[in-house]
Design a protein around this motif. Sequence first.
Motif, PDB file in Angstrom:
ATOM      1  N   ALA A 143      -9.229  15.757  92.402  1.00  0.00           N
ATOM      2  CA  ALA A 143     -10.105  16.726  91.730  1.00  0.00           C
ATOM      3  C   ALA A 143     -11.532  16.194  91.660  1.00  0.00           C
ATOM      4  CB  ALA A 143      -9.576  17.013  90.318  1.00  0.00           C
ATOM      5  N   ARG A 144     -11.654  14.891  91.320  1.00  0.00           N
ATOM      6  CA  ARG A 144     -12.975  14.285  91.213  1.00  0.00           C
ATOM      7  C   ARG A 144     -13.695  14.286  92.570  1.00  0.00           C
ATOM      8  NH1 ARG A 144     -15.016  10.933  87.584  1.00  0.00           N
ATOM      9  NH2 ARG A 144     -12.958  10.808  86.614  1.00  0.00           N
ATOM     10  N   ALA A 191      -5.549  20.484  91.783  1.00  0.00           N
ATOM     11  CA  ALA A 191      -5.553  19.374  92.736  1.00  0.00           C
ATOM     12  C   ALA A 191      -4.287  18.555  92.525  1.00  0.00           C
ATOM     13  CB  ALA A 191      -6.791  18.505  92.533  1.00  0.00           C
ATOM     14  N   VAL A 192      -3.947  17.713  93.516  1.00  0.00           N
ATOM     15  CA  VAL A 192      -2.710  16.927  93.400  1.00  0.00           C
ATOM     16  C   VAL A 192      -2.830  15.877  92.300  1.00  0.00           C
ATOM     17  CG1 VAL A 192      -1.772  17.292  95.710  1.00  0.00           C
ATOM     18  CG2 VAL A 192      -3.479  15.513  95.372  1.00  0.00           C
ATOM     19  N   ASP A 193      -4.010  15.275  92.130  1.00  0.00           N
ATOM     20  CA  ASP A 193      -4.204  14.337  91.024  1.00  0.00           C
ATOM     21  C   ASP A 193      -5.688  14.304  90.631  1.00  0.00           C
ATOM     22  OD1 ASP A 193      -5.516  12.765  92.920  1.00  0.00           O
ATOM     23  OD2 ASP A 193      -3.765  11.517  93.291  1.00  0.00           O
ATOM     24  N   ALA A 194      -5.981  13.538  89.590  1.00  0.00           N
ATOM     25  CA  ALA A 194      -7.351  13.520  89.058  1.00  0.00           C
ATOM     26  C   ALA A 194      -8.350  12.998  90.093  1.00  0.00           C
ATOM     27  CB  ALA A 194      -7.405  12.676  87.785  1.00  0.00           C
ATOM     28  N   THR A 238     -10.186  20.468  84.900  1.00  0.00           N
ATOM     29  CA  THR A 238     -11.558  20.941  84.742  1.00  0.00           C
ATOM     30  C   THR A 238     -12.485  19.776  85.073  1.00  0.00           C
ATOM     31  OG1 THR A 238     -11.008  22.561  83.041  1.00  0.00           O
ATOM     32  CG2 THR A 238     -13.288  21.854  83.156  1.00  0.00           C
ATOM     33  N   ALA A 239     -13.326  19.983  86.075  1.00  0.00           N
ATOM     34  CA  ALA A 239     -14.313  18.978  86.453  1.00  0.00           C
ATOM     35  C   ALA A 239     -15.666  19.412  85.894  1.00  0.00           C
ATOM     36  CB  ALA A 239     -14.387  18.853  87.974  1.00  0.00           C
ATOM     37  N   THR A 240     -16.301  18.532  85.144  1.00  0.00           N
ATOM     38  CA  THR A 240     -17.625  18.835  84.603  1.00  0.00           C
ATOM     39  C   THR A 240     -18.670  18.074  85.418  1.00  0.00           C
ATOM     40  OG1 THR A 240     -16.703  19.157  82.416  1.00  0.00           O
ATOM     41  CG2 THR A 240     -19.071  18.775  82.550  1.00  0.00           C
ATOM     42  N   ASP A 282     -17.084  14.410  85.656  1.00  0.00           N
ATOM     43  CA  ASP A 282     -16.088  13.994  84.673  1.00  0.00           C
ATOM     44  C   ASP A 282     -14.894  14.935  84.822  1.00  0.00           C
ATOM     45  OD1 ASP A 282     -15.449  12.306  82.477  1.00  0.00           O
ATOM     46  OD2 ASP A 282     -15.649  14.054  81.170  1.00  0.00           O
ATOM     47  N   VAL A 283     -13.691  14.391  84.922  1.00  0.00           N
ATOM     48  CA  VAL A 283     -12.514  15.228  85.179  1.00  0.00           C
ATOM     49  C   VAL A 283     -11.512  15.101  84.038  1.00  0.00           C
ATOM     50  CG1 VAL A 283     -10.508  15.528  86.689  1.00  0.00           C
ATOM     51  CG2 VAL A 283     -12.757  15.143  87.684  1.00  0.00           C
ATOM     52  N   VAL A 284     -11.043  16.223  83.512  1.00  0.00           N
ATOM     53  CA  VAL A 284      -9.950  16.207  82.531  1.00  0.00           C
ATOM     54  C   VAL A 284      -8.888  17.222  82.943  1.00  0.00           C
ATOM     55  CG1 VAL A 284     -11.338  15.468  80.538  1.00  0.00           C
ATOM     56  CG2 VAL A 284     -11.120  17.900  81.041  1.00  0.00           C
TER      57      VAL A 284
END
Lengths: 83, 83
Positions: B56-57, B50-53, B5-7, B79-81
């Motif tokens: 995603a970011r 996504a493959v990694d954080a 989840t990207a905020t 912000d990515v979690v």
Amino acid sequence: MTAYTATVTVRLKHGVLDPEAETTKGALERLGFEVEALRSADRFEVDLDAVDADAARERADEMAKRLLANPTIHDYDVDVVER
Amino acid sequence: MTAYTATVTVRLKHGVLDPEAETTKGALERLGFEVEALRSADRFEVDLDAVDADAARERADEMAKRLLANPTIHDYDVDVVER
């Protein structure tokens, strides 16, 4: 008195239709992004003076209850930091 | 692929007039609250795979640049979690 910033995040409750989020998700998909889901929220950053962090949080909570959030359709959370 | 989840928080740049925040501040004051300052922001919570954080970011950053924020008047942060 100490200076605090209270951040109030106001979200639609689960199950409440969110046409803004649906529109935004559709627009991102038309741009070629893959999106599982998208939720929108309002964020209010309130600068206030209070005797301590608990008092600041309590005041921001009261602001959310009385004005910033509509309890029928919204959930909210409050985060307080010293500024 | 991992689920993230990207905020994305979108704020008006310093110096850009914010009539929504002014109105909200005035309404809080009429209710008897003392408020030093108030800023409003939009928050988008985007669920994506996504493959990694970092990936995603990067994708959320691109979404902000292309649609969610207007670079003339907005700043944003991402912000990515893992979800």
